[in-house]
Design a protein around this motif. Structure first.
Motif, PDB file in Angstrom:
ATOM      1  N   GLY A  93      55.360  87.173  -6.805  1.00 12.47           N
ATOM      2  CA  GLY A  93      53.757  87.615  -7.337  1.00 12.47           C
ATOM      3  C   GLY A  93      53.205  86.605  -6.882  1.00 12.47           C
ATOM      4  N   GLY A  94      52.491  85.932  -7.947  1.00 11.94           N
ATOM      5  CA  GLY A  94      51.404  84.886  -7.871  1.00 11.94           C
ATOM      6  C   GLY A  94      51.768  83.447  -7.574  1.00 11.94           C
ATOM      7  N   ALA A  95      53.169  83.420  -7.376  1.00 17.99           N
ATOM      8  CA  ALA A  95      53.996  81.949  -7.260  1.00 17.99           C
ATOM      9  C   ALA A  95      54.925  82.023  -6.437  1.00 17.99           C
ATOM     10  CB  ALA A  95      54.308  81.501  -8.839  1.00 17.99           C
ATOM     11  N   VAL A  96      55.396  80.708  -5.951  1.00 14.43           N
ATOM     12  CA  VAL A  96      56.574  80.697  -5.204  1.00 14.43           C
ATOM     13  C   VAL A  96      57.653  79.795  -6.014  1.00 14.43           C
ATOM     14  CG1 VAL A  96      57.448  79.748  -3.019  1.00 14.43           C
ATOM     15  CG2 VAL A  96      55.100  80.905  -2.973  1.00 14.43           C
ATOM     16  N   VAL A  97      58.937  80.406  -5.837  1.00 16.44           N
ATOM     17  CA  VAL A  97      59.791  79.396  -6.561  1.00 16.44           C
ATOM     18  C   VAL A  97      60.677  78.505  -5.578  1.00 16.44           C
ATOM     19  CG1 VAL A  97      62.016  79.218  -8.000  1.00 16.44           C
ATOM     20  CG2 VAL A  97      60.242  81.176  -8.200  1.00 16.44           C
ATOM     21  N   TYR A  98      60.871  77.352  -5.688  1.00 19.19           N
ATOM     22  CA  TYR A  98      61.420  76.377  -4.814  1.00 19.19           C
ATOM     23  C   TYR A  98      62.673  75.903  -5.151  1.00 19.19           C
ATOM     24  CZ  TYR A  98      56.922  76.475  -2.430  1.00 19.19           C
ATOM     25  OH  TYR A  98      55.626  77.007  -1.735  1.00 19.19           O
ATOM     26  N   LEU A  99      63.646  75.933  -4.330  1.00 26.84           N
ATOM     27  CA  LEU A  99      65.015  75.114  -4.636  1.00 26.84           C
ATOM     28  C   LEU A  99      65.144  73.884  -3.792  1.00 26.84           C
ATOM     29  CD1 LEU A  99      67.993  75.119  -5.919  1.00 26.84           C
ATOM     30  CD2 LEU A  99      68.755  76.446  -3.932  1.00 26.84           C
ATOM     31  N   LEU A 100      65.264  72.850  -4.235  1.00 26.02           N
ATOM     32  CA  LEU A 100      65.529  71.648  -3.783  1.00 26.02           C
ATOM     33  C   LEU A 100      66.799  70.797  -3.933  1.00 26.02           C
ATOM     34  CD1 LEU A 100      62.149  71.634  -4.903  1.00 26.02           C
ATOM     35  CD2 LEU A 100      61.991  70.413  -2.935  1.00 26.02           C
ATOM     36  N   TYR A 101      67.033  69.983  -3.072  1.00 19.25           N
ATOM     37  CA  TYR A 101      68.355  69.152  -3.144  1.00 19.25           C
ATOM     38  C   TYR A 101      68.214  67.926  -2.661  1.00 19.25           C
ATOM     39  CZ  TYR A 101      73.179  67.800  -3.022  1.00 19.25           C
ATOM     40  OH  TYR A 101      74.364  67.297  -3.105  1.00 19.25           O
ATOM     41  N   ASN A 102      68.742  66.822  -3.602  1.00 20.41           N
ATOM     42  CA  ASN A 102      68.837  65.243  -3.155  1.00 20.41           C
ATOM     43  C   ASN A 102      70.183  65.020  -2.691  1.00 20.41           C
ATOM     44  OD1 ASN A 102      68.764  62.568  -3.180  1.00 20.41           O
ATOM     45  ND2 ASN A 102      66.927  62.590  -4.502  1.00 20.41           N
ATOM     46  N   GLY A 145      63.027  82.268 -11.295  1.00 18.99           N
ATOM     47  CA  GLY A 145      62.067  81.821 -12.014  1.00 18.99           C
ATOM     48  C   GLY A 145      61.080  82.812 -12.226  1.00 18.99           C
ATOM     49  N   SER A 146      59.950  82.874 -13.084  1.00 14.99           N
ATOM     50  CA  SER A 146      59.077  84.007 -13.678  1.00 14.99           C
ATOM     51  C   SER A 146      57.680  83.362 -13.417  1.00 14.99           C
ATOM     52  CB  SER A 146      59.527  84.155 -14.839  1.00 14.99           C
ATOM     53  OG  SER A 146      59.173  83.233 -15.813  1.00 14.99           O
ATOM     54  N   TYR A 147      56.792  84.483 -13.298  1.00 16.51           N
ATOM     55  CA  TYR A 147      55.300  84.206 -13.260  1.00 16.51           C
ATOM     56  C   TYR A 147      54.664  85.512 -13.784  1.00 16.51           C
ATOM     57  CZ  TYR A 147      50.734  83.282 -11.450  1.00 16.51           C
ATOM     58  OH  TYR A 147      49.379  82.907 -11.276  1.00 16.51           O
ATOM     59  N   ALA A 148      53.960  85.296 -14.678  1.00 15.67           N
ATOM     60  CA  ALA A 148      53.043  86.382 -15.413  1.00 15.67           C
ATOM     61  C   ALA A 148      54.090  87.673 -15.494  1.00 15.67           C
ATOM     62  CB  ALA A 148      52.047  86.855 -14.651  1.00 15.67           C
ATOM     63  N   GLY A 149      55.287  87.630 -15.864  1.00 12.52           N
ATOM     64  CA  GLY A 149      55.824  88.666 -16.444  1.00 12.52           C
ATOM     65  C   GLY A 149      56.788  89.316 -15.319  1.00 12.52           C
TER      66      GLY A 149
END
Length: 91
Positions: free
Chosen positions: A8-17, A76-80
């Motif tokens: 929706g109005g966001a992006v969920v990012y997965l990162l790895y170190n 994740g979630s954003y605004a429902g």
């Protein structure tokens, strides 16, 4: 950055170190306009899980877990609107 998912109005990012064997997830608003209910979630298969729910303007997270040699479930979630991956990015 390993992966991302529009939410929706966001992006969920997965990162790895690789040097610390830590995975990280954050949900980032694409057009911030005041505080919105958001969350970033991460789980290591057979191990711990973490999240960061709350009302945020710009982002939720980061949440981090050690996930060397295991699969992770992230989302994740954003605004429902919410999303969670299957077990993936094993290693």
């Amino acid at each position: 950055m390993i992966d991302s998912h529009a939410l929706g109005g966001a992006v969920v990012y997965l990162l790895y170190n690789g040097s610390t064997a830590q995975n990280c997830v954050t949900a980032v608003a694409t057009n911030p306009d005041g505080k919105v209910a958001m969350d970033a979630t991460l789980a290591a298969q057979g191990g711990s899980s973490a999240d960061n729910p709350g009302n945020f303007t710009y982002y939720a997270g980061p949440v981090t877990l050690s996930a060397a040699n295991v699969c992770v479930q992230w989302g994740g979630s954003y605004a429902g609107t919410s999303w969670t991956s299957g077990w993936s990015h094993c290693g």
